[in-house]
Design a protein around this motif. Structure first.
Motif, PDB file in Angstrom:
ATOM      1  N   VAL A  59       0.835  -1.206   0.000  1.00  0.00           N
ATOM      2  CA  VAL A  59       0.000   0.000   0.000  1.00  0.00           C
ATOM      3  C   VAL A  59       0.866   1.252   0.000  1.00  0.00           C
ATOM      4  CG1 VAL A  59      -1.647   1.327   1.384  1.00  0.00           C
ATOM      5  CG2 VAL A  59      -1.994  -1.118   1.032  1.00  0.00           C
ATOM      6  N   VAL A  60       1.882   1.290   0.833  1.00  0.00           N
ATOM      7  CA  VAL A  60       2.742   2.479   0.910  1.00  0.00           C
ATOM      8  C   VAL A  60       3.449   2.714  -0.420  1.00  0.00           C
ATOM      9  CG1 VAL A  60       4.836   3.390   1.997  1.00  0.00           C
ATOM     10  CG2 VAL A  60       3.016   2.432   3.396  1.00  0.00           C
ATOM     11  N   LYS A  61       3.926   1.652  -1.042  1.00  0.00           N
ATOM     12  CA  LYS A  61       4.587   1.797  -2.333  1.00  0.00           C
ATOM     13  C   LYS A  61       3.619   2.343  -3.374  1.00  0.00           C
ATOM     14  CE  LYS A  61       6.583  -0.806  -6.081  1.00  0.00           C
ATOM     15  NZ  LYS A  61       5.570  -0.365  -7.033  1.00  0.00           N
ATOM     16  N   VAL A  84      -6.170   5.906   5.546  1.00  0.00           N
ATOM     17  CA  VAL A  84      -6.471   6.207   6.949  1.00  0.00           C
ATOM     18  C   VAL A  84      -7.763   5.509   7.371  1.00  0.00           C
ATOM     19  CG1 VAL A  84      -7.088   8.064   8.547  1.00  0.00           C
ATOM     20  CG2 VAL A  84      -5.210   8.379   6.928  1.00  0.00           C
ATOM     21  N   ILE A  85      -8.755   5.525   6.506  1.00  0.00           N
ATOM     22  CA  ILE A  85     -10.019   4.849   6.802  1.00  0.00           C
ATOM     23  C   ILE A  85      -9.792   3.344   6.941  1.00  0.00           C
ATOM     24  CG2 ILE A  85     -12.301   4.293   5.862  1.00  0.00           C
ATOM     25  CD1 ILE A  85     -12.237   7.121   4.577  1.00  0.00           C
ATOM     26  N   VAL A  86      -8.990   2.782   6.053  1.00  0.00           N
ATOM     27  CA  VAL A  86      -8.711   1.340   6.101  1.00  0.00           C
ATOM     28  C   VAL A  86      -7.955   0.979   7.375  1.00  0.00           C
ATOM     29  CG1 VAL A  86      -7.383  -0.503   5.015  1.00  0.00           C
ATOM     30  CG2 VAL A  86      -8.832   0.957   3.636  1.00  0.00           C
ATOM     31  N   ILE A  87      -7.026   1.815   7.791  1.00  0.00           N
ATOM     32  CA  ILE A  87      -6.295   1.550   9.036  1.00  0.00           C
ATOM     33  C   ILE A  87      -7.263   1.481  10.203  1.00  0.00           C
ATOM     34  CG2 ILE A  87      -4.671   2.559  10.694  1.00  0.00           C
ATOM     35  CD1 ILE A  87      -3.093   3.596   8.231  1.00  0.00           C
ATOM     36  N   PHE A  88      -8.201   2.415  10.250  1.00  0.00           N
ATOM     37  CA  PHE A  88      -9.191   2.424  11.321  1.00  0.00           C
ATOM     38  C   PHE A  88     -10.070   1.165  11.261  1.00  0.00           C
ATOM     39  CE2 PHE A  88     -13.474   3.512  12.827  1.00  0.00           C
ATOM     40  CZ  PHE A  88     -13.178   3.791  14.155  1.00  0.00           C
ATOM     41  N   ILE A  98     -12.618  -7.394   4.985  1.00  0.00           N
ATOM     42  CA  ILE A  98     -13.406  -6.178   5.179  1.00  0.00           C
ATOM     43  C   ILE A  98     -12.549  -4.949   4.921  1.00  0.00           C
ATOM     44  CG2 ILE A  98     -14.654  -4.804   6.902  1.00  0.00           C
ATOM     45  CD1 ILE A  98     -15.596  -7.453   8.126  1.00  0.00           C
ATOM     46  N   SER A  99     -11.304  -4.982   5.356  1.00  0.00           N
ATOM     47  CA  SER A  99     -10.410  -3.844   5.144  1.00  0.00           C
ATOM     48  C   SER A  99     -10.177  -3.586   3.661  1.00  0.00           C
ATOM     49  CB  SER A  99      -9.073  -4.097   5.829  1.00  0.00           C
ATOM     50  OG  SER A  99      -9.244  -4.317   7.194  1.00  0.00           O
ATOM     51  N   VAL A 100      -9.953  -4.644   2.893  1.00  0.00           N
ATOM     52  CA  VAL A 100      -9.714  -4.485   1.456  1.00  0.00           C
ATOM     53  C   VAL A 100     -10.967  -3.958   0.765  1.00  0.00           C
ATOM     54  CG1 VAL A 100      -9.254  -5.749  -0.683  1.00  0.00           C
ATOM     55  CG2 VAL A 100      -7.866  -6.170   1.340  1.00  0.00           C
ATOM     56  N   ILE A 105     -13.776   0.515  -1.934  1.00  0.00           N
ATOM     57  CA  ILE A 105     -14.939   1.403  -2.005  1.00  0.00           C
ATOM     58  C   ILE A 105     -14.528   2.834  -1.654  1.00  0.00           C
ATOM     59  CG2 ILE A 105     -17.173   1.920  -0.948  1.00  0.00           C
ATOM     60  CD1 ILE A 105     -17.541  -1.152  -0.658  1.00  0.00           C
ATOM     61  N   GLY A 106     -13.681   2.974  -0.643  1.00  0.00           N
ATOM     62  CA  GLY A 106     -13.228   4.304  -0.242  1.00  0.00           C
ATOM     63  C   GLY A 106     -12.455   5.011  -1.339  1.00  0.00           C
TER      64      GLY A 106
END
Length: 115
Positions: A59-61, A84-88, A98-100, A105-106
């Motif tokens: 993700v960072v790359k 940031v939303i995914v981290i939360f 769920i995170s992916v 979607i975000g």
């Protein structure tokens, strides 16, 4: 430059077999080693961080580094906010799936409004 495939079927067959062996050996030997021995607790604790670190590196790359010039990018605001939303969400749910999904979607919704 024209690259013409001059291989015959036998050479393709052996390439597939060798590719199978190269992919199989690194998976087979640890499996055989650890079925006869107990896995140390420190190793299990260390392995819990591998999926998170791989996911973070990818993700960072993708967000902060330009793949063509390897320059630092700070202009992908929709992706940064989605991260940031995914981290939360990942912290709250502890679910990779769920995170992916929330991340996809975000990024989709935020890129429509922030582009």
């Amino acid at each position: 430059m024209n690259a013409v495939n001059t291989w015959n079927s036998t050479q393709h067959f052996w390439l597939i077999i060798l590719g199978f062996i190269v992919a199989f050996i690194p998976r087979f030997f640890p499996l055989m080693l650890f079925t006869k021995r107990a896995i140390p607790e420190w190793f299990n604790e260390w392995m819990k961080f591998v999926p998170v670190s791989l996911f973070t590196a990818l993700v960072v790359k993708d967000i902060f580094i330009d793949s063509a010039s390897y320059a630092l990018l700070l202009d992908k605001y929709s992706e940064m906010l989605a991260a940031v939303i995914v981290i939360f969400v990942a912290y709250r749910t502890r679910s990779m799936a769920i995170s992916v999904i929330v991340g996809l979607i975000g990024v989709f919704i935020l890129s429509m409004f922030m582009a």
